[in-house]
Design a protein around this motif. Structure first.
Motif, PDB file in Angstrom:
ATOM      1  N   ALA A 102      16.374  50.401 -22.081  1.00 55.49           N
ATOM      2  CA  ALA A 102      16.557  48.961 -22.311  1.00 55.49           C
ATOM      3  C   ALA A 102      16.904  48.253 -20.994  1.00 55.49           C
ATOM      4  O   ALA A 102      16.419  47.148 -20.718  1.00 55.49           O
ATOM      5  CB  ALA A 102      17.650  48.733 -23.355  1.00 55.49           C
ATOM      6  N   LEU A 103      17.721  48.900 -20.158  1.00 58.38           N
ATOM      7  CA  LEU A 103      18.081  48.290 -18.865  1.00 58.38           C
ATOM      8  C   LEU A 103      16.864  48.261 -17.927  1.00 58.38           C
ATOM      9  O   LEU A 103      16.690  47.310 -17.150  1.00 58.38           O
ATOM     10  CB  LEU A 103      19.239  49.062 -18.228  1.00 58.38           C
ATOM     11  N   GLU A 104      16.018  49.273 -18.023  1.00 59.96           N
ATOM     12  CA  GLU A 104      14.776  49.255 -17.218  1.00 59.96           C
ATOM     13  C   GLU A 104      13.935  48.034 -17.587  1.00 59.96           C
ATOM     14  O   GLU A 104      13.319  47.414 -16.727  1.00 59.96           O
ATOM     15  CB  GLU A 104      13.945  50.522 -17.482  1.00 59.96           C
ATOM     16  N   GLN A 105      13.943  47.707 -18.882  1.00 62.61           N
ATOM     17  CA  GLN A 105      13.196  46.528 -19.327  1.00 62.61           C
ATOM     18  C   GLN A 105      13.771  45.243 -18.742  1.00 62.61           C
ATOM     19  O   GLN A 105      13.047  44.321 -18.392  1.00 62.61           O
ATOM     20  CB  GLN A 105      13.201  46.440 -20.864  1.00 62.61           C
ATOM     21  N   VAL A 106      15.103  45.197 -18.651  1.00 68.40           N
ATOM     22  CA  VAL A 106      15.743  44.017 -18.050  1.00 68.40           C
ATOM     23  C   VAL A 106      15.229  43.838 -16.623  1.00 68.40           C
ATOM     24  O   VAL A 106      14.842  42.736 -16.207  1.00 68.40           O
ATOM     25  CB  VAL A 106      17.286  44.157 -18.058  1.00 68.40           C
ATOM     26  N   SER A 133      10.356  36.659 -16.305  1.00 69.27           N
ATOM     27  CA  SER A 133      10.290  36.399 -17.748  1.00 69.27           C
ATOM     28  C   SER A 133      11.546  35.673 -18.245  1.00 69.27           C
ATOM     29  O   SER A 133      12.663  35.940 -17.796  1.00 69.27           O
ATOM     30  CB  SER A 133      10.156  37.747 -18.457  1.00 69.27           C
ATOM     31  N   ASP A 134      11.347  34.764 -19.230  1.00 68.88           N
ATOM     32  CA  ASP A 134      12.512  34.060 -19.777  1.00 68.88           C
ATOM     33  C   ASP A 134      13.256  34.922 -20.809  1.00 68.88           C
ATOM     34  O   ASP A 134      14.244  34.495 -21.385  1.00 68.88           O
ATOM     35  CB  ASP A 134      12.086  32.708 -20.379  1.00 68.88           C
ATOM     36  N   GLN A 135      12.757  36.145 -21.026  1.00 73.53           N
ATOM     37  CA  GLN A 135      13.419  37.050 -21.974  1.00 73.53           C
ATOM     38  C   GLN A 135      14.508  37.910 -21.314  1.00 73.53           C
ATOM     39  O   GLN A 135      15.223  38.637 -21.995  1.00 73.53           O
ATOM     40  CB  GLN A 135      12.378  37.989 -22.597  1.00 73.53           C
ATOM     41  N   THR A 136      14.611  37.825 -19.989  1.00 73.80           N
ATOM     42  CA  THR A 136      15.516  38.735 -19.274  1.00 73.80           C
ATOM     43  C   THR A 136      16.942  38.677 -19.837  1.00 73.80           C
ATOM     44  O   THR A 136      17.536  39.701 -20.184  1.00 73.80           O
ATOM     45  CB  THR A 136      15.542  38.392 -17.767  1.00 73.80           C
ATOM     46  N   GLN A 137      17.461  37.452 -19.944  1.00 73.64           N
ATOM     47  CA  GLN A 137      18.845  37.302 -20.393  1.00 73.64           C
ATOM     48  C   GLN A 137      19.000  37.752 -21.846  1.00 73.64           C
ATOM     49  O   GLN A 137      20.010  38.361 -22.210  1.00 73.64           O
ATOM     50  CB  GLN A 137      19.271  35.839 -20.221  1.00 73.64           C
ATOM     51  N   VAL A 138      17.975  37.486 -22.652  1.00 71.65           N
ATOM     52  CA  VAL A 138      18.031  37.882 -24.076  1.00 71.65           C
ATOM     53  C   VAL A 138      18.163  39.411 -24.170  1.00 71.65           C
ATOM     54  O   VAL A 138      18.973  39.943 -24.942  1.00 71.65           O
ATOM     55  CB  VAL A 138      16.740  37.431 -24.813  1.00 71.65           C
ATOM     56  N   ASN A 147      21.286  41.561 -25.734  1.00 75.94           N
ATOM     57  CA  ASN A 147      21.176  42.560 -26.807  1.00 75.94           C
ATOM     58  C   ASN A 147      21.958  43.827 -26.448  1.00 75.94           C
ATOM     59  O   ASN A 147      22.625  44.428 -27.297  1.00 75.94           O
ATOM     60  CB  ASN A 147      19.711  42.954 -27.043  1.00 75.94           C
ATOM     61  N   ILE A 148      21.853  44.219 -25.187  1.00 78.53           N
ATOM     62  CA  ILE A 148      22.561  45.431 -24.740  1.00 78.53           C
ATOM     63  C   ILE A 148      24.077  45.189 -24.818  1.00 78.53           C
ATOM     64  O   ILE A 148      24.846  46.043 -25.270  1.00 78.53           O
ATOM     65  CB  ILE A 148      22.132  45.800 -23.298  1.00 78.53           C
ATOM     66  N   LYS A 149      24.460  43.993 -24.417  1.00 80.68           N
ATOM     67  CA  LYS A 149      25.889  43.648 -24.440  1.00 80.68           C
ATOM     68  C   LYS A 149      26.409  43.704 -25.886  1.00 80.68           C
ATOM     69  O   LYS A 149      27.452  44.296 -26.166  1.00 80.68           O
ATOM     70  CB  LYS A 149      26.040  42.230 -23.884  1.00 80.68           C
ATOM     71  N   ASN A 157      32.909  43.463 -20.323  1.00 86.74           N
ATOM     72  CA  ASN A 157      32.413  42.170 -19.862  1.00 86.74           C
ATOM     73  C   ASN A 157      32.367  42.090 -18.331  1.00 86.74           C
ATOM     74  O   ASN A 157      31.416  41.566 -17.757  1.00 86.74           O
ATOM     75  CB  ASN A 157      33.305  41.065 -20.432  1.00 86.74           C
ATOM     76  N   ASP A 158      33.397  42.640 -17.692  1.00 83.29           N
ATOM     77  CA  ASP A 158      33.418  42.635 -16.209  1.00 83.29           C
ATOM     78  C   ASP A 158      32.178  43.334 -15.649  1.00 83.29           C
ATOM     79  O   ASP A 158      31.638  42.931 -14.619  1.00 83.29           O
ATOM     80  CB  ASP A 158      34.664  43.362 -15.682  1.00 83.29           C
ATOM     81  N   ILE A 159      31.761  44.402 -16.328  1.00 83.08           N
ATOM     82  CA  ILE A 159      30.574  45.142 -15.856  1.00 83.08           C
ATOM     83  C   ILE A 159      29.335  44.257 -15.992  1.00 83.08           C
ATOM     84  O   ILE A 159      28.492  44.203 -15.086  1.00 83.08           O
ATOM     85  CB  ILE A 159      30.419  46.473 -16.650  1.00 83.08           C
ATOM     86  N   PHE A 160      29.243  43.532 -17.111  1.00 81.45           N
ATOM     87  CA  PHE A 160      28.078  42.654 -17.309  1.00 81.45           C
ATOM     88  C   PHE A 160      28.066  41.475 -16.337  1.00 81.45           C
ATOM     89  O   PHE A 160      27.005  41.018 -15.933  1.00 81.45           O
ATOM     90  CB  PHE A 160      28.033  42.152 -18.764  1.00 81.45           C
ATOM     91  N   VAL A 161      29.265  40.993 -15.973  1.00 80.46           N
ATOM     92  CA  VAL A 161      29.318  39.838 -15.070  1.00 80.46           C
ATOM     93  C   VAL A 161      28.615  40.156 -13.754  1.00 80.46           C
ATOM     94  O   VAL A 161      27.882  39.327 -13.200  1.00 80.46           O
ATOM     95  CB  VAL A 161      30.794  39.420 -14.828  1.00 80.46           C
TER      96      VAL A 161
END
Ligand code: ADP
Ligand code: ASP
Ligand code: MG
Length: 430
Positions: free
Chosen positions: A47-51, A59-64, A68-70, A92-96
């Motif tokens: 899933a992260l490879e897809q990001v 792509s405008d889907q990147t954040q979506v 989803n992973i979050k 959350n800190d990791i995602f930031v």
């Protein structure tokens, strides 16, 4: 100090029941000193490879995709902990950090960005596991593996710098004065400049072997969704059976030919220090599955290894000159430069045929560099079947219904490259 290394793969921590099972296995192992290496949950790495891919395609889907992973990780925190807010703040800190990367335009080095993003899978799963074990009352400490495993900067396929890694690992044993378990990540490391690297897909087994080697572990245990190493991949074959013991030599041969159950780099460090390794069933913790050790060779049954997505490259000289040594050295240096692993090869007077993993962009670059002297014809979408300790009956079975493009038999190993033929069915009305 006697240390064990346990490694739990993605399949073992794919859901809250999996994490609870890890908790149970470790609860039953209290009082021992165990390094716990964990992979990303389930298919998180894909899933992260897809990001990353979407980010580079604009792509405008990147954040979506990232959201989803979050959500999946936050849901896991809620499912496991009575009070999940502190853990969710850590996650959350990791995602930031990833949000910051996605806010900028993509860095010119794709592989570098890939490693910064894809590596969070293991950071997240290890944080969740550590919080859950702490809630269970186990004595554990979270350790950032990037402070220990030093690599070069070959992003996506980083090479371990063993001397410095070994030095950095020594103080870790002091943690065991107060803890039973050190919870850390597989698959990732860092460069001398503190950039995150990854060791190649499925590299968590290898991380466990790095710890085992550097800390002279008493044994290493990798927990999988299978009873141990089997005579073939159970998702592809029926009637497979468990191999209770394997020598390092047999295991390294199997993984070299592509047996997916163990990462190919795992065996060497263990063999070098004679550390026994167990491949154990996650669903049956009392079983020791398969023991891989120095044992003398036993009589092995036929073992089948399948590599999908293979390409055969038929290389010949344009002017009918011999494929002589200087040509071979040119071809091999290009294969190495483009990181095309040779799975099988054969040469005649004027041609050379090699079977490689079908990684299209690498093959195209290889072909371009090969030069005008050579002609290259390529067969795609093939399967390489290797049978260790083959007999004629099993070889015949595996060949039937396939187009055989290449076959080679050594005394203990047979290999065939096949094209799967579409099965034709007779129509009922004729
Ligand atoms: P994890 O990532 O959870 O550590 P993997 O998925 O990488 O584990 O490896 C386990 C999988 O390896 C099994 O589910 C099985 O489909 C596959 N596999 C391939 N060959 C074999 C084999 N000879 N014996 C057992 N499993 C095999
Ligand atoms: N999470 C990484 C992968 O899926 C490493 C591993 O699981 O071994 O490739
Ligand atoms: Mg895996």
């Amino acid at each position: 100090m006697q240390i064990k290394v346990f490694k739990f793969g993605g399949a073992s921590v794919k859901d809250s029941d999996g994490i609870k099972n890890v908790g149970k296995i470790l609860s039953d192992s209290q009082g021992q000193k165990i390094i716990v290496v964990v992979s990303a949950m389930g298919k998180t790495t894909n899933a992260l490879e897809q990001v990353v891919a979407h980010f580079y395609n604009g792509s405008d889907q990147t954040q979506v995709l990232l959201d989803n992973i979050k959500k999946a990780h936050f849901d896991m925190a809620d499912a496991l902990l009575s009070h999940s807010e502190p853990l969710k703040a850590e996650l959350n800190d990791i995602f930031v950090e990833i949000d910051w990367i996605l806010e900028e335009s993509p860095h010119e080095d794709y592989d570098y960005t890939y490693d910064q993003i894809v590596s969070i899978g293991e950071l997240l799963s290890s944080r969740i596991l550590n919080a859950y074990l702490t809630e269970l009352g186990l004595k554990c400490t979270w350790q950032d593996v990037r402070d220990l495993v030093r690599t070069d900067n070959t992003y996506r396929d980083a090479r371990v710098q063993w001397d410095i890694t070994q030095q950095r690992m020594q103080p870790v044993t002091r943690i065991f004065d107060t803890a039973d378990f050190i919870i850390t990540q597989g698959f990732i490391g860092s460069t001398s400049e503190n950039f995150t690297t990854t060791l190649g897909r499925e590299g968590s087994d290898y991380t466990a072997a790095i710890f085992s080697y550097c800390l002279d572990a008493e044994s290493m245990h990798i927990w999988k969704d299978v009873p141990g190493v089997l005579t073939g991949d159970p998702t592809l074959f029926e009637n497979v059976s468990l191999l209770p013991r394997l020598s390092y030599k047999e295991a390294i041969e199997m993984t070299y030919y592509g047996a997916k159950v163990i990462h190919p780099k795992t065996i060497k460090p263990l063999q070098n220090k004679h550390i026994p390794m167990y491949v154990r069933p996650f669903g049956d913790p009392k079983s020791y599955g398969t023991l891989i050790s120095d044992e003398v060779e036993l009589n092995y049954p036929p073992v089948i290894v399948i590599e999908h997505r293979q390409a055969l490259l038929h290389i010949s000289t344009n002017d009918f000159s011999f494929v002589a040594e200087h040509h071979m050295s040119h071809i091999f240096s290009l294969l190495a430069r483009h990181r095309l692993k040779v799975n099988m090869m054969r040469n005649t007077a004027i041609s050379f045929t090699v079977c490689v993993n079908q990684i299209d962009d690498r093959i195209v670059r290889f072909e371009k560099d090969l030069g005008n002297e050579f002609r290259l014809v390529r067969d795609n979408d093939l399967e390489l079947i290797t049978i260790r300790h083959y007999n004629e009956g099993i070889l015949k079975d595996l060949k039937s219904g396939n187009l055989i493009l290449f076959e080679e038999k050594l005394s203990d190993t047979a290999q065939i490259v096949v094209k799967k033929l579409p099965r034709m069915r007779r129509k009922d009305n004729v």
